[in-house]
Design a protein around this motif. Structure first.
Motif, short mmCIF file in Angstrom:
data_model
loop_
_atom_site.label_atom_id
_atom_site.label_comp_id
_atom_site.label_asym_id
_atom_site.label_seq_id
_atom_site.Cartn_x
_atom_site.Cartn_y
_atom_site.Cartn_z
N PHE A 82 0.83 -1.20 0.00
CA PHE A 82 0.00 0.00 0.00
C PHE A 82 0.86 1.25 0.00
O PHE A 82 0.54 2.25 -0.66
CB PHE A 82 -0.91 -0.02 1.23
N ALA A 83 1.96 1.20 0.79
CA ALA A 83 2.80 2.40 0.95
C ALA A 83 3.94 2.46 -0.05
O ALA A 83 4.79 3.35 0.05
CB ALA A 83 3.34 2.45 2.37
N VAL A 127 1.76 4.52 -4.59
CA VAL A 127 1.18 5.82 -4.19
C VAL A 127 1.14 6.77 -5.38
O VAL A 127 0.13 7.43 -5.64
CB VAL A 127 2.00 6.43 -3.04
N TYR A 168 -1.74 5.67 -7.89
CA TYR A 168 -3.14 5.96 -7.61
C TYR A 168 -3.41 7.46 -7.46
O TYR A 168 -4.50 7.93 -7.78
CB TYR A 168 -3.65 5.17 -6.38
N LEU A 169 -2.41 8.22 -6.99
CA LEU A 169 -2.61 9.67 -6.94
C LEU A 169 -2.71 10.26 -8.35
O LEU A 169 -3.54 11.14 -8.61
CB LEU A 169 -1.46 10.34 -6.17
N LEU A 179 -7.87 13.56 -0.75
CA LEU A 179 -6.74 12.65 -0.53
C LEU A 179 -7.15 11.49 0.37
O LEU A 179 -6.79 10.33 0.11
CB LEU A 179 -5.58 13.42 0.09
N LEU A 180 -7.92 11.80 1.39
CA LEU A 180 -8.39 10.75 2.30
C LEU A 180 -9.27 9.74 1.57
O LEU A 180 -9.12 8.52 1.72
CB LEU A 180 -9.15 11.40 3.46
N THR A 196 -7.32 7.64 -1.05
CA THR A 196 -6.45 6.67 -0.35
C THR A 196 -7.29 5.50 0.15
O THR A 196 -6.87 4.33 0.05
CB THR A 196 -5.74 7.36 0.83
N GLN A 205 -8.12 3.32 -2.78
CA GLN A 205 -6.99 2.48 -3.18
C GLN A 205 -6.82 1.31 -2.21
O GLN A 205 -6.53 0.18 -2.61
CB GLN A 205 -5.72 3.33 -3.23
N GLY A 206 -7.01 1.60 -0.91
CA GLY A 206 -6.89 0.53 0.08
C GLY A 206 -7.93 -0.55 -0.17
O GLY A 206 -7.63 -1.75 -0.10
#
Length: 309
Positions: free
Chosen positions: A4-5, A10, A13-14, A244-245, A248, A251-252
């Protein structure tokens, strides 16, 4: 399962969700001005279609970009003028233009996916690398920063915020509420058009129904960022933080294989909670402002006087 990180994860997906950040910024401005824009998702999809179509026809890359942004500006202007001049409900008007934009995208594509401009300059608008991130991410960051500065540092930004606190106080202060609302819708439409250009440049394909539902994600992001749905409160960068929240979280869920329907439910709950909290805050504020009745001192003293007798 991908990490994920992980840096690449990152960045991927951003970059994929850049259009969400862009339309969230524009939509937040409209909400702060006391309106709502449900058409941003459909306008973004249509703008992606018109800009890619223009590029496929051999238009200059700059002209293709202007076609996409111009599409968004046109819808923003129509929304603002119809709402202000005809004094119609924001929700109804933008719901109508949502359907118009979605229908026009179907007409443009003729139910066939638009694929393949060979103009590398157009594709490079979103896909170039700048300092380890994509140009689309850089452009989105610049747009959000610029809009934030306009809202908090300029006179027109402060007027837009004041106009969202209520028409009556704004009119007393001498603000042209209608014109300020038109400006807000124009910016929202223009950013939807810009987001469409970035989406078309990244995917190099557009199909009917593209970006459907983006408007709900943008509204939920603004609410999560503390933007009041009744207007007058909130900020652009806070709304971007809400976006952003949400992306994210999306994506999770994607990495864990969670049904996308769950994410849709969460966005709906965010909007619902935002409405309830806003109403509660307004009632509490009205309670604080309402002066308590002052009793006549003579009436208070009367029983004591009678008792003394």
């Amino acid at each position: 399962m991908p990490s994920f990180a992980d840096h690449d994860s990152v960045r991927y997906y951003l970059n994929e969700e850049v259009p969400i950040f862009v339309i969230t910024a524009g939509l937040a401005l409209v909400i702060i001005a006391g309106g709502i824009d449900l058409s941003v998702g459909a306008v973004l999809g249509l703008s992606a279609g018109t800009s890619l179509w223009a590029s496929m026809q051999g238009f200059n890359p700059l002209l293709s970009v202007l076609v996409g942004i111009g599409t968004g500006l046109t819808f923003g202007l129509i929304n603002g003028l119809v709402i202000v001049k005809l004094r119609l409900n924001d929700f109804i008007v933008t719901l109508g233009t949502l359907n118009v934009a979605a229908g026009l995208l179907v007409v443009l594509t003729d139910h066939v996916q638009l694929v393949g401009t060979r103009d590398q300059s157009f594709l490079g608008i979103a896909g170039s690398s700048v300092g380890g991130v994509t140009s689309a991410m850089v452009l989105a960051g610049l747009v959000i920063a610029a809009l934030h500065l306009v809202l908090v540092k300029t006179a027109i930004g402060r007027r837009i915020r004041a106009s969202g606190m209520g028409s009556a106080p704004a009119l007393v202060a001498g603000l042209d509420v209608g014109r300020l609302k038109i400006y807000a819708y124009l910016v929202s439409g223009g950013l939807a058009g810009f987001g469409g250009v970035l989406l078309a440049a990244r995917l190099n394909s557009v199909q009917a129904g593209m970006a459907g539902g983006y408007e709900l994600i943008a509204i939920a992001a603004a609410v999560l960022g503390g933007v009041s749905l009744v207007g007058g409160r909130g900020g652009i960068w806070q709304a971007a933080l809400g976006a952003l929240l949400l992306v994210t979280l999306k994506q999770g869920f994607r990495l864990m294989g969670v049904d996308p329907l769950i994410f849709s439910i969460i966005t709906g709950v965010c909007i619902l909670v935002g409405v309830i909290v806003d109403r509660g805050v307004r009632r509490f504020a009205l309670t604080l402002r309402t002066p308590k009745p002052v009793q006549d001192p003579a009436i208070e003293l009367q029983p004591a006087t009678s008792k003394g007798r």
